[in-house]
Design a protein around this motif. Sequence first.
Motif, PDB file in Angstrom:
ATOM      1  N   VAL A   1      -5.224   7.661   1.309  1.00 31.00           N
ATOM      2  CA  VAL A   1      -5.540   9.064   1.589  1.00 31.00           C
ATOM      3  C   VAL A   1      -4.771   9.542   2.823  1.00 31.00           C
ATOM      4  O   VAL A   1      -4.233  10.647   2.847  1.00 31.00           O
ATOM      5  N   ALA A   2      -4.684   8.651   3.819  1.00 31.38           N
ATOM      6  CA  ALA A   2      -3.956   9.029   5.040  1.00 31.38           C
ATOM      7  C   ALA A   2      -2.488   9.297   4.747  1.00 31.38           C
ATOM      8  O   ALA A   2      -1.834  10.061   5.447  1.00 31.38           O
ATOM      9  N   SER A   3      -1.958   8.662   3.691  1.00 35.35           N
ATOM     10  CA  SER A   3      -0.546   8.934   3.392  1.00 35.35           C
ATOM     11  C   SER A   3      -0.408   9.986   2.293  1.00 35.35           C
ATOM     12  O   SER A   3       0.605  10.026   1.608  1.00 35.35           O
ATOM     13  N   GLY A   4      -1.450  10.774   2.125  1.00 37.40           N
ATOM     14  CA  GLY A   4      -1.303  11.966   1.301  1.00 37.40           C
ATOM     15  C   GLY A   4      -1.773  11.867  -0.134  1.00 37.40           C
ATOM     16  O   GLY A   4      -1.579  12.787  -0.921  1.00 37.40           O
ATOM     17  N   VAL A   5      -2.414  10.757  -0.529  1.00 37.05           N
ATOM     18  CA  VAL A   5      -2.905  10.650  -1.901  1.00 37.05           C
ATOM     19  C   VAL A   5      -4.231  11.419  -2.010  1.00 37.05           C
ATOM     20  O   VAL A   5      -5.126  11.206  -1.196  1.00 37.05           O
ATOM     21  N   PRO A   6      -4.345  12.319  -2.994  1.00 38.05           N
ATOM     22  CA  PRO A   6      -5.619  13.034  -3.158  1.00 38.05           C
ATOM     23  C   PRO A   6      -6.751  12.055  -3.500  1.00 38.05           C
ATOM     24  O   PRO A   6      -6.591  11.185  -4.356  1.00 38.05           O
ATOM     25  N   ALA A   7      -7.879  12.212  -2.823  1.00 37.45           N
ATOM     26  CA  ALA A   7      -9.001  11.284  -3.003  1.00 37.45           C
ATOM     27  C   ALA A   7      -9.478  11.246  -4.447  1.00 37.45           C
ATOM     28  O   ALA A   7      -9.990  10.223  -4.915  1.00 37.45           O
TER      29      ALA A   7
ATOM     30  N   VAL B   1       0.843  -1.198   0.000  1.00 37.14           N
ATOM     31  CA  VAL B   1       0.000   0.000   0.000  1.00 37.14           C
ATOM     32  C   VAL B   1       0.880   1.251   0.000  1.00 37.14           C
ATOM     33  O   VAL B   1       0.647   2.197  -0.753  1.00 37.14           O
ATOM     34  N   ASP B   2       1.950   1.227   0.823  1.00 35.68           N
ATOM     35  CA  ASP B   2       2.837   2.395   0.900  1.00 35.68           C
ATOM     36  C   ASP B   2       3.518   2.665  -0.441  1.00 35.68           C
ATOM     37  O   ASP B   2       3.666   3.819  -0.843  1.00 35.68           O
ATOM     38  N   ALA B   3       3.942   1.602  -1.112  1.00 37.38           N
ATOM     39  CA  ALA B   3       4.606   1.782  -2.407  1.00 37.38           C
ATOM     40  C   ALA B   3       3.669   2.470  -3.395  1.00 37.38           C
ATOM     41  O   ALA B   3       4.048   3.413  -4.091  1.00 37.38           O
ATOM     42  N   HIS B   4       2.420   2.003  -3.435  1.00 39.01           N
ATOM     43  CA  HIS B   4       1.471   2.606  -4.381  1.00 39.01           C
ATOM     44  C   HIS B   4       1.105   4.020  -3.961  1.00 39.01           C
ATOM     45  O   HIS B   4       0.899   4.892  -4.822  1.00 39.01           O
ATOM     46  N   ALA B   5       1.054   4.260  -2.666  1.00 38.37           N
ATOM     47  CA  ALA B   5       0.790   5.631  -2.201  1.00 38.37           C
ATOM     48  C   ALA B   5       1.876   6.564  -2.723  1.00 38.37           C
ATOM     49  O   ALA B   5       1.595   7.650  -3.231  1.00 38.37           O
TER      50      ALA B   5
ATOM     51  N   GLY C   1     -21.368  -5.139  -0.180  1.00 39.74           N
ATOM     52  CA  GLY C   1     -21.014  -4.234   0.904  1.00 39.74           C
ATOM     53  C   GLY C   1     -19.661  -4.574   1.509  1.00 39.74           C
ATOM     54  O   GLY C   1     -18.825  -3.694   1.756  1.00 39.74           O
ATOM     55  N   LEU C   2     -19.435  -5.866   1.706  1.00 42.18           N
ATOM     56  CA  LEU C   2     -18.167  -6.310   2.306  1.00 42.18           C
ATOM     57  C   LEU C   2     -16.991  -5.994   1.369  1.00 42.18           C
ATOM     58  O   LEU C   2     -15.935  -5.525   1.820  1.00 42.18           O
ATOM     59  N   GLY C   3     -17.180  -6.217   0.082  1.00 40.17           N
ATOM     60  CA  GLY C   3     -16.127  -5.901  -0.889  1.00 40.17           C
ATOM     61  C   GLY C   3     -15.811  -4.413  -0.884  1.00 40.17           C
ATOM     62  O   GLY C   3     -14.648  -4.006  -0.989  1.00 40.17           O
ATOM     63  N   GLU C   4     -16.861  -3.611  -0.726  1.00 37.53           N
ATOM     64  CA  GLU C   4     -16.620  -2.168  -0.697  1.00 37.53           C
ATOM     65  C   GLU C   4     -15.802  -1.772   0.527  1.00 37.53           C
ATOM     66  O   GLU C   4     -14.926  -0.913   0.458  1.00 37.53           O
ATOM     67  N   ARG C   5     -16.089  -2.415   1.668  1.00 39.95           N
ATOM     68  CA  ARG C   5     -15.301  -2.115   2.872  1.00 39.95           C
ATOM     69  C   ARG C   5     -13.823  -2.391   2.619  1.00 39.95           C
ATOM     70  O   ARG C   5     -12.955  -1.653   3.071  1.00 39.95           O
ATOM     71  N   ARG C   6     -13.533  -3.490   1.917  1.00 38.92           N
ATOM     72  CA  ARG C   6     -12.123  -3.837   1.643  1.00 38.92           C
ATOM     73  C   ARG C   6     -11.471  -2.815   0.734  1.00 38.92           C
ATOM     74  O   ARG C   6     -10.312  -2.447   0.924  1.00 38.92           O
ATOM     75  N   GLY C   7     -12.228  -2.351  -0.272  1.00 38.28           N
ATOM     76  CA  GLY C   7     -11.690  -1.299  -1.137  1.00 38.28           C
ATOM     77  C   GLY C   7     -11.477  -0.012  -0.346  1.00 38.28           C
ATOM     78  O   GLY C   7     -10.453   0.662  -0.473  1.00 38.28           O
ATOM     79  N   THR C   8     -12.467   0.301   0.484  1.00 36.09           N
ATOM     80  CA  THR C   8     -12.419   1.560   1.226  1.00 36.09           C
ATOM     81  C   THR C   8     -11.286   1.575   2.245  1.00 36.09           C
ATOM     82  O   THR C   8     -10.657   2.610   2.463  1.00 36.09           O
ATOM     83  N   SER C   9     -10.990   0.412   2.854  1.00 35.94           N
ATOM     84  CA  SER C   9      -9.927   0.451   3.862  1.00 35.94           C
ATOM     85  C   SER C   9      -8.577   0.682   3.201  1.00 35.94           C
ATOM     86  O   SER C   9      -7.708   1.335   3.778  1.00 35.94           O
ATOM     87  N   VAL C  10      -8.392   0.212   1.967  1.00 37.60           N
ATOM     88  CA  VAL C  10      -7.154   0.535   1.241  1.00 37.60           C
ATOM     89  C   VAL C  10      -7.165   2.015   0.851  1.00 37.60           C
ATOM     90  O   VAL C  10      -6.161   2.728   0.993  1.00 37.60           O
TER      91      VAL C  10
END
Lengths: 174, 448
Positions: free
Chosen positions: A132-138, A86-90, A118-127
Amino acid sequence: MKTALRFTALLMLVAFLAACARDVREEPPAPEPPPPPPAPVEVDRLDPRDFTDARNLDNPDSLLSQRTIYFEFDRSNVRAQFMPIVDAHAAFIRANPSARVILEGHTDERGSREYNLGLGERRGTSVQDLLVASGVPARQIEVVSFGKERPVCRESNEDCWQRNRRTEIVYTAR
Amino acid sequence: MFLNEKSILSSATTASAWRGLLVLALLALPLLAPAQLRIEIVDGVEGAMPIAVVPFAWESEMPQPASGVADIISANLRRSGLFEPMAQAQMVERPTRPPEVRFGTWRLLQVDHLVIGRVLDAPDGVGQEIEYHLLDVHSGRILLSQALPVAPGDLRFGAHRVSDAIYEALIGIPGAFATRIAYVVVTDIGGTDELFELVVADADGYNPQTVVRNTQPLLSPAWSPDGRRLAYVSFATGRSNVIVQDLFTGQTDIVSSSRGINGAPAFSPDGRRLAVSLSAGGSPDIWVIDLENGRRQQLTHHWSINTEPAWSTDGQRIFFTSDRAGRPQIHVMNADGSNLERVTFEGRFNARPSIGMEDRFLAVIHSDGDNDFRIAIYDRENDRLRVLSNGRLDESPSFAPNGSMVLYAARENGRGVLAAVSADGRIRQRLVASEGDVREPAWSPIIR
């Protein structure tokens, strides 16, 4: 005979359509960089840890070539072992404002289809939240849940299920 | 053209409409008629009622179809599991009008009821008429006599309506033979690619018609109360959209394409509104869309997953799945979102409610652990949950409009199949297609 011909025609058309569809999802490999100048002082060597370089998206030695994050049953938290991906892609998306990603959330086959959306969306959203937390514009990210509709493995066992519980990072622009 | 029109038209009243639909389908891809489902009875009831449906006299100028009205009625009654129709070869007499019936013969043959009749041309010259009588062999009384008008080409559906009337006269609740089922067939087309087809067929599996096909997922078909329209979820654009398609005109409307999930459509009983699950607000919540003016109202406001809405019979309440308590359970609220309460408590997982018998029963996907998902019926009156199926991945329950059976999807040897079980668990059917993965069944209302 006629049916066979028809079916073949259908297959060809479908294959063609599928090929078109695939082009949207996965860009062809990045074009070769221009040839180096005739008398180079330094050779342009690709550092697999340079997560800002688009060529690393296709470099098997680079973390950027890994685009799938796996999850536990009925969970959507990203486990520590997948944080480096995740960090690399961020880092890449931050450094490349033209880059766009779709985070495809997927689940295993257990439970109702719509609940799994719904569950699949949660998995996408947590990534997404981590990016976003590491600075990627939404605006560079979109989450699309496919629930259990697009399994990579079709058998009914835990080995298969864990390969299906995933978020795929799909670049629509680099 | 590849079309054999005779095999396509399930009903002449809808013939031109179906043709319109097929033209649309042809524009997209060459048409292959989807595989027909064959319905097998796995379990029937002990002591099913013996009945004889005598071949009807054909007194029409029209060419006689291959399967007669009596064959269709017999097959329907047998499939219900409640009747044991006599084989035609055993019928030593073949009366077609009441005065020709010698009840003694039928008493000797040990049948309780007798159905006789004729197919005539309609008096006004348009279409036909099925004249039939249901007789009680023991008392010698006529229980039912009717002349049912049938539009041109509508004979099969006419036979279904006769079956409904016989079923109601003898069982006490309306039949559900004059209905259709919608389902999704998924076929491998090479590599990892799949073809998804949304199919509508008569409830006995005949006349399968592809409504839409795509290489991206299709799911969650839902019938409008008049049986004219289907709502469903399509990923044709690469994202989920809720579509409403008119089966008669072929008109297709994208009803919802918001950011995130657009799923789980359910028509209100008046057909004017569509309950859906949308995640535009960050997580899936239940919304209601007014189909006339497009206005949307959000009914749930919760970070959990809220989906799979199902309207109560009077349209005043909405049942739905929510995992707000940790695991998915059925909840209910008023149709304006007020008075939300939890409905199911037994088991770790209860989801995707389908309503039967005037809201008394909820058919759900039920699980006690994480690995076995079965169809159960929750009886709201007695607060009892009864597991009806025995598969490992049973899903998508859909009540017949008369509440007699629940249609659902199961997996058998790694392949998706449809199955049906009676509300009391005694009657079981398998609906088998010759190829493809069959899933997402939805039983239509009674087609008038």
